[in-house]
Scaffold this motif. Structure first.
Motif, short mmCIF file in Angstrom:
data_model
loop_
_atom_site.label_atom_id
_atom_site.label_comp_id
_atom_site.label_asym_id
_atom_site.label_seq_id
_atom_site.Cartn_x
_atom_site.Cartn_y
_atom_site.Cartn_z
N LYS A 102 37.62 53.68 39.26
CA LYS A 102 39.02 53.76 38.97
C LYS A 102 39.28 53.08 37.74
CE LYS A 102 40.63 54.75 43.82
NZ LYS A 102 41.28 54.37 44.83
N THR A 103 40.23 53.80 36.79
CA THR A 103 40.50 52.94 35.69
C THR A 103 41.14 51.59 35.81
OG1 THR A 103 42.73 53.96 35.49
CG2 THR A 103 40.78 55.12 34.64
N ASN A 104 41.75 51.19 36.98
CA ASN A 104 42.32 49.88 37.05
C ASN A 104 41.48 49.02 37.79
OD1 ASN A 104 42.61 51.12 39.54
ND2 ASN A 104 44.64 51.00 39.86
N THR A 105 39.93 49.32 37.74
CA THR A 105 39.19 48.23 38.52
C THR A 105 38.38 47.37 37.20
OG1 THR A 105 38.73 49.64 40.35
CG2 THR A 105 36.95 48.05 39.91
N HIS A 106 38.47 46.36 37.56
CA HIS A 106 38.04 45.52 36.22
C HIS A 106 37.06 44.43 36.63
CE1 HIS A 106 40.81 47.01 33.32
NE2 HIS A 106 41.95 47.02 34.46
N PHE A 107 36.77 44.16 37.89
CA PHE A 107 35.91 43.12 38.56
C PHE A 107 34.84 43.41 39.57
CE2 PHE A 107 35.68 39.10 41.16
CZ PHE A 107 35.68 38.17 40.33
N GLY A 108 33.69 42.74 39.50
CA GLY A 108 32.76 42.89 40.50
C GLY A 108 32.11 41.73 40.80
N PHE A 109 31.69 41.57 42.14
CA PHE A 109 31.01 40.10 42.77
C PHE A 109 30.19 40.52 43.63
CE2 PHE A 109 31.22 36.79 45.84
CZ PHE A 109 31.04 35.57 45.10
#
Length: 285
Positions: free
Chosen positions: A36-43
């Motif tokens: 999704k275009t509003n996903t910006h972060f991964g952990f």
């Protein structure tokens, strides 16, 4: 983890270097077919088995990543420089780093955060205002057990904070910036880890020095000077020699590095300054 997907990659048209951006990492670790275009972060936490079975052994990282080694040991090369990573090693990579994995121990575990291109540009816009900053180098330090516990606790806490509103761009940016600040504070108390003392002939050492100096010159001159010959003159070598050295150490040509530096600056000015397009055009010459 039980993900059985393999990691597909983009390839640069010039040299077929495998390039991994944020979107592919996010899809891979989250088992999603689309992002999704509003996903910006991964952990994520990954292990030896996961890396050996799923990850590439040589690739160009195009994502801002920050994290630490939880246990085990790894022998890697960052832009042709050898390092031994072990428990307590912390790392910050702004992207643009060619990584080769030579060996990983069976008990290896790594925890890291990775962010989208938009957040990376936002962070870089702040970092480049600081003296002696480096946008194109990876930063690797060795922490003691107490510092490692603090860093891991901070990362876990920030991940929980982020989980309350994971699609909030400002929150994602703040979490990334705060993590980097913690890393920088730890870095002031720890010397960067030394390169592995492998035997290299004098020519390789000389080429490595030229490559690093070229990246430093980019930060000073790239907005005004776009000619490879300009940088070659500054380094007292021929344009052809500079091109060969940069290609060997990074997988990208000298001209691609120059263009990359300008594009990053243009994106930052467009997104985070009040300058008009005409003013930005003049600023970028």
């Amino acid at each position: 983890m039980t993900n059985n997907k393999t990691l597909s990659v983009h390839k640069s048209e010039s040299n077929q270097m495998k390039i991994i951006p944020f979107e592919l990492l996010y899809q891979f670790f989250n088992e999603k077919a689309t992002i999704k275009t509003n996903t910006h972060f991964g952990f994520v936490k990954i292990t030896n088995c996961y890396i050996n079975n799923k990850m590439l052994k040589c690739f160009l990282n195009d994502t801002l990543c920050i994290g630490c080694i939880l246990k085990g040991e790894a022998n890697i090369e960052c832009n042709k420089t050898d390092y031994i990573l072990r428990k307590g090693t912390g790392f910050l990579d702004m992207g643009g780093t060619v990584i080769e994995i030579n060996h990983i121990s069976d008990d290896f575990e790594m925890l890291f955060i990775y962010v989208s291109e938009q957040i990376k540009l936002k962070v870089i816009s702040q970092i480049e205002k600081q003296p002696n900053s480096s946008l194109f180098h990876s930063h690797i330090i060795q922490m003691n057990d107490n510092q490692l516990d603090i860093f891991i606790s901070t990362m876990n806490l920030l991940n929980k904070v982020h989980s309350y509103n994971p699609r909030n761009f400002q929150l994602s940016t703040s979490v990334c910036e705060f993590t980097i600040e913690i890393f920088k504070n730890l870095a002031t108390d720890n010397h960067p880890i030394k390169e592995v003392p492998v035997q290299k002939d004098n020519n390789i050492k000389y080429q490595h020095l030229i490559y690093r100096q070229f990246l430093e010159l980019l930060q000073t001159y790239s907005l005004k000077e776009r000619s490879v010959n300009f940088y070659a003159d500054k380094l007292y070598i021929t344009q052809r020699s500079l091109g060969n050295i940069v290609k060997e150490f990074s997988g990208c040509s000298a001209k691609e590095w120059i263009d990359k530096s300008v594009v990053i600056k243009a994106k930052i000015l467009l997104a985070y300054s009040t300058m008009s397009i005409m003013q930005i055009s003049e600023e970028l010459n």
